[in-house]
Design a protein around this motif. Sequence first.
Motif, PDB file in Angstrom:
ATOM      1  N   MET A 182       0.837  -1.202   0.000  1.00  0.00           N
ATOM      2  CA  MET A 182       0.000   0.000   0.000  1.00  0.00           C
ATOM      3  C   MET A 182       0.879   1.263   0.000  1.00  0.00           C
ATOM      4  N   ALA A 183       1.922   1.272   0.783  1.00  0.00           N
ATOM      5  CA  ALA A 183       2.811   2.425   0.834  1.00  0.00           C
ATOM      6  C   ALA A 183       3.464   2.657  -0.527  1.00  0.00           C
ATOM      7  N   GLU A 215       3.649   5.968  -5.464  1.00  0.00           N
ATOM      8  CA  GLU A 215       3.734   6.022  -6.925  1.00  0.00           C
ATOM      9  C   GLU A 215       2.546   6.726  -7.568  1.00  0.00           C
ATOM     10  N   ALA A 216       1.463   6.883  -6.829  1.00  0.00           N
ATOM     11  CA  ALA A 216       0.269   7.504  -7.390  1.00  0.00           C
ATOM     12  C   ALA A 216       0.447   9.018  -7.466  1.00  0.00           C
ATOM     13  N   SER A 232      -5.598   8.239  -3.588  1.00  0.00           N
ATOM     14  CA  SER A 232      -7.001   8.383  -3.199  1.00  0.00           C
ATOM     15  C   SER A 232      -7.153   8.327  -1.685  1.00  0.00           C
ATOM     16  N   VAL A 233      -8.212   8.926  -1.216  1.00  0.00           N
ATOM     17  CA  VAL A 233      -8.537   8.883   0.208  1.00  0.00           C
ATOM     18  C   VAL A 233      -8.813   7.437   0.617  1.00  0.00           C
ATOM     19  N   GLU A 234      -9.415   6.680  -0.267  1.00  0.00           N
ATOM     20  CA  GLU A 234      -9.720   5.279   0.027  1.00  0.00           C
ATOM     21  C   GLU A 234      -8.443   4.485   0.302  1.00  0.00           C
ATOM     22  N   MET A 235      -7.398   4.752  -0.472  1.00  0.00           N
ATOM     23  CA  MET A 235      -6.128   4.052  -0.246  1.00  0.00           C
ATOM     24  C   MET A 235      -5.546   4.428   1.113  1.00  0.00           C
TER      25      MET A 235
END
Length: 75
Positions: free
Chosen positions: A23-24, A29-30, A34-37
């Motif tokens: 996840m990190a 990389e995004a 997103s807030v969801e992530m």
Amino acid sequence: MTSEEIKELNAARESLVKRRREMARQLSEAPLPSVEMAEELTKILVAIEVLDRALNEAGHPYMSQGVVDQLRAEG
């Protein structure tokens, strides 16, 4: 708590740590994470903390295999 239960808690923790790393990496990389992530990462961090607390209360605090190996080598 039995030794089997301790092993299961450690395995669950290790699985969550792998997910946390993934996840990190995705968040870093995004271009616009997103807030969801971020919320999912927070849930993972809380779950790891809960497992750590359970292991501590059982008298078996989590130690990575590297720490265990180092302690054995010193002893």
